[in-house]
Structures are given as C-alpha cells and as structure tokens.
Design an enzyme around this catalytic site. Structure first.
Site, PDB file in Angstrom:
ATOM      1  N   TYR A   1       9.731 -10.678   7.946  1.00  0.00           N
ATOM      2  CA  TYR A   1       8.451  -9.972   8.029  1.00  0.00           C
ATOM      3  C   TYR A   1       7.781  -9.924   6.654  1.00  0.00           C
ATOM      4  O   TYR A   1       6.579 -10.188   6.528  1.00  0.00           O
ATOM      5  CB  TYR A   1       8.673  -8.558   8.560  1.00  0.00           C
TER       6      TYR A   1
ATOM      7  N   SER B   1       0.833  -6.254   3.508  1.00  0.00           N
ATOM      8  CA  SER B   1       1.746  -5.121   3.314  1.00  0.00           C
ATOM      9  C   SER B   1       2.240  -5.128   1.878  1.00  0.00           C
ATOM     10  O   SER B   1       2.269  -6.178   1.214  1.00  0.00           O
ATOM     11  CB  SER B   1       2.938  -5.229   4.268  1.00  0.00           C
TER      12      SER B   1
ATOM     13  N   LYS C   1       4.084 -11.549   5.270  1.00  0.00           N
ATOM     14  CA  LYS C   1       3.022 -10.786   4.618  1.00  0.00           C
ATOM     15  C   LYS C   1       2.674 -11.372   3.246  1.00  0.00           C
ATOM     16  O   LYS C   1       1.535 -11.283   2.796  1.00  0.00           O
ATOM     17  CB  LYS C   1       3.444  -9.319   4.492  1.00  0.00           C
TER      18      LYS C   1
END
Length: 275
Positions: free
Chosen positions: A179, A166, A183
């Site tokens: 999160y 991401s 990534k």
C-alpha cells in the site's frame, strides 16, 4: 465618521476576510468528480467542493452508500449527482465520466481518492495477487481516470486533478508495504503528469494525509495505545479528521492555487516525513 470606522472594521474583521476568501475560492459553475466519495476523505472532499459552489459527482460500489451520501449532501444544499462505480473496472470508469458529461455538461475537477488495501503484514509475505489489486486500483485506475477526463477538461478551457496519496508514500508504514509503495507511485505520477497537462491548462497536484480518522484507516487508530504513540510524533496533538483533508483539496482545485502544479501537500499535523 462612525460609518467610516464601522466600514473599516468590517473590511478588516476575520469574518469579512473569510467571506472574501470564500468568494475568491468560489467554484460555482464547476463540475467535480470525486472517486470513492461516500464516506471518509472522499465525502469530505465532495462536501468542501460543494460548499464552494461546485456540482459534485459522488460514487461508490454500493447503491445504499451512494444514496446516503447524496441525501447528506443535498441536506446541506449541495448540488450532487450519485452513481455506482467500481473504479477498478474500465466500463464503470467510462460510465462515470459519460454520466457526468451528459448531466453536468463537462468536467472541471477530478479527485482521485479511490484506494484499496487488501493486505496487512510483512511485505515479503505479500503475494502477486495483492500487488496486482493494490497497483490496479490505487495507481493504474487513478491514471486512467485522469486520461478519461483530460479531454473534457481541455474543452472547458482547463481543470484541476488531485491525487490522494498518504504520508506512507514518503515514509512506508510497517505491515503496509505494498500500500505504501502504491502511494509513493502517486507522488511520481503527479510530477509526471503536471508538465504535460499544463499545456492544456490542467493543473495536477497531490495531497498526502497523515493519520486521519476514517473507516478505511481504523486499524491504525482503534487502539488507544497506538493513538498515543502516533500523537508523540505530532506537533498538533490530535489525529486528523476527513474535513482537514477536504479543505486542502478544495483549495488546490480553486483559483487560489492557480500557480500550483506538480506539488504534494502533506497534511499530517506536523508529523515529520520530509524536509
């Protein structure tokens, strides 16, 4: 004379060029496992790979989602196998690979797309359970899937692995700290695996999407005001669609990317996140 001119025009036309590119990128005879692939980016990747001739193996934690995805892909004349799989469970990962080998003869492509995000808030308020869940699924399971399929790829003479990271891996997003860190870890995992698996003719690359309109990311684009703020950061003034990522994944799995490994392609519509 007329035939010569016509032939020349056909060879230099955009349509002809596109057809030649598709032919060069053909994945006929290849088998691809795509995790978390019944909607969003995973489904778009399955469709893009399938349209180029690959037999795609899709999975989800729910049977009804698998059935819908299989039906959709078959309606587009794509060779597809579907199964239930919770990528966070070792027995499910093993069954997914075993099923693929038994029904398709081997594995050539792995797209590690599965991810979770059970937390939205200040990183300092995140709990140990949140970190365990995010790192277990987003990072560890992706590595262990790669470890499972690598021997099967080697038997076929090589293969391609793609991690779906991401833009948050480069520029952590506020309220998505854990999160984002997971990534970032995928960027490092790509670089760590690439030289080692190159010895088995397995290429390892990564895609870092920007803001893509999927159910998973709906909290980021549900508000029109928030969308307008994002658009100010974009050179291409729209949010991305899953198909924008699926095509890039298919490219990385094709022979057109035969000399690319250890790289991350950012697909962000021009949002700045690195040089």
């Amino acid at each position: 004379m007329f035939r010569s001119v016509t032939k020349c025009l056909l060879l230099t036309s955009p349509v002809s060029a596109y057809r030649r590119t598709m032919s060069q990128s053909s994945l006929a005879g290849k088998t691809a496992i795509i995790t978390a692939s019944t909607d969003g980016i995973g489904l778009a990747a399955a469709e893009a790979l399938g349209q180029r001739g690959a037999h795609v193996v899709v999975s989800s934690r729910r049977q009804d989602n698998v059935d819908k995805a299989v039906s959709l892909l078959r309606s587009k004349n794509i060779q597809v196998t579907g199964t239930i799989c919770n990528i966070g469970k070792s027995e499910d990962r093993e069954k997914l690979v075993q099923l693929t080998v038994e029904q398709c003869g081997g594995v050539d492509i792995l797209v590690n797309n599965a991810a979770v995000n059970p937390y939205f808030g200040s990183i300092m308020d995140s709990t140990e359970a949140v970190w365990d869940k995010i790192l277990d699924v987003n990072v560890k399971s992706a590595f262990l899937m790669t470890k499972l399929v690598a021997p099967h790829m080697e038997k076929r003479g090589g293969g391609s692995v793609v991690f779906v990271s991401s833009i948050a891996g480069y520029q952590p997003m506020q309220l998505l700290g854990p999160y984002s860190v997971s990534k970032t870890a995928l960027l490092g995992l790509t670089r760590a695996l690439a030289p080692e698996l190159a010895q088995s003719n397995i290429r390892v690359n990564c895609v870092a999407p920007g803001i893509i309109k999927t159910r998973f990311s709906s909290a980021l684009w549900a508000s029109e005001d928030l969308v307008e703020e994002f658009k100010k950061q974009l050179a291409i003034k729209r949010l991305g669609e899953p198909e924008d990522i699926g095509g890039v994944i298919a490219f990385l799995c094709s022979d057109d990317a035969a000399y690319i490994t250890g790289e991350t392609i950012t697909v962000t519509g021009g949002m700045n996140c690195r040089l």
